[in-house]
Scaffold this active site. Sequence first.
Site, PDB file in Angstrom:
ATOM      1  CG  ASN A  46      39.994  51.815  45.023  1.00 52.29           C
ATOM      2  OD1 ASN A  46      39.411  52.538  45.809  1.00 52.29           O
ATOM      3  ND2 ASN A  46      39.466  51.422  43.888  1.00 52.29           N
ATOM      4  CD  GLU A  48      40.654  52.823  39.722  1.00 50.06           C
ATOM      5  OE1 GLU A  48      40.299  53.651  38.853  1.00 50.06           O
ATOM      6  OE2 GLU A  48      39.978  51.824  40.035  1.00 50.06           O
ATOM      7  CB  CYS A  57      43.894  46.754  46.047  1.00 40.44           C
ATOM      8  SG  CYS A  57      43.578  45.931  44.494  1.00 40.44           S
ATOM      9  CD  GLU A  59      41.596  44.683  49.556  1.00 38.58           C
ATOM     10  OE1 GLU A  59      41.899  45.640  48.822  1.00 38.58           O
ATOM     11  OE2 GLU A  59      40.812  43.792  49.229  1.00 38.58           O
ATOM     12  CB  CYS A 101      42.667  41.276  43.952  1.00 41.42           C
ATOM     13  SG  CYS A 101      44.200  42.102  44.392  1.00 41.42           S
TER      14      CYS A 101
HETATM   15  N1  THU Z   1      40.016  46.799  44.297  1.00 37.54           N
HETATM   16  C1  THU Z   1      40.418  46.958  45.597  1.00 37.54           C
HETATM   17  O1  THU Z   1      40.869  48.046  45.997  1.00 37.54           O
HETATM   18  N2  THU Z   1      40.308  45.901  46.426  1.00 37.54           N
HETATM   19  C2  THU Z   1      39.727  44.712  46.111  1.00 37.54           C
HETATM   20  O2  THU Z   1      39.640  43.829  46.953  1.00 37.54           O
HETATM   21  C3  THU Z   1      39.206  44.499  44.765  1.00 37.54           C
HETATM   22  C4  THU Z   1      39.514  45.548  43.762  1.00 37.54           C
HETATM   23  C5  THU Z   1      40.100  47.939  43.395  1.00 37.54           C
HETATM   24  C6  THU Z   1      41.116  47.849  42.307  1.00 37.54           C
HETATM   25  C7  THU Z   1      40.557  48.824  41.272  1.00 37.54           C
HETATM   26  O3  THU Z   1      40.969  50.140  41.634  1.00 37.54           O
HETATM   27  C8  THU Z   1      39.060  48.716  41.464  1.00 37.54           C
HETATM   28  O4  THU Z   1      38.859  48.121  42.738  1.00 37.54           O
HETATM   29  C9  THU Z   1      38.360  47.895  40.398  1.00 37.54           C
HETATM   30  O5  THU Z   1      38.952  46.650  40.274  1.00 37.54           O
END
Ligand code: THU
Length: 148
Positions: A46, A48, A57, A59, A101
């Site tokens: 991920n 941000e 994210c 994935e 998500c």
């Molecule tokens: N996140 C992911 O990268 N993948 C997921 O399947 C769930 C959430 C990340 C998004 C954000 O950067 C952090 O996790 C908290 O939600």
Amino acid sequence: MSNPIDAEALLSQALGAAAHAYAPYSGFHVGAALLFADGTVVTGSNFENASYGLSVCAETSAILSANHQGHREGLVAVAVVGGPADENGAPRCGDDPVTPCGRCRQVLNEVAQLGQTDPLIFCGHSTGYAQHRLSALLPHAFGPANLT
Ligand code: THU
């Protein structure tokens, strides 16, 4: 017959990818590993953003990387792991499985439909993993076939 999928190995690669997460706002470091039919594994983590809603994210990051590397068909499995980083900032698995998500399910579905696969999704946690088909996580999905 094709080789059985080594879920543990794929989850381990996903955890390795989580070490590259940029997650200063949530502190939740996630890694994903995509397995393609030819044996190729592509990872992502991920990333941000100070404008929180623009965060990407793990994935989706992995799918974009795979596309860039020429892999857009034959997605057979996806491993996802993550959790709050430890006191040294290293990734670790949380106690609950990390499931993709909603947005990531849709992004994964694009590639799955293109290659006519229904990938297994391995969702890691501290003591093991949960396993689901993408079609179970995103039933009645809208995809490229719906636009023809
Ligand atoms: N996140 C992911 O990268 N993948 C997921 O399947 C769930 C959430 C990340 C998004 C954000 O950067 C952090 O996790 C908290 O939600």
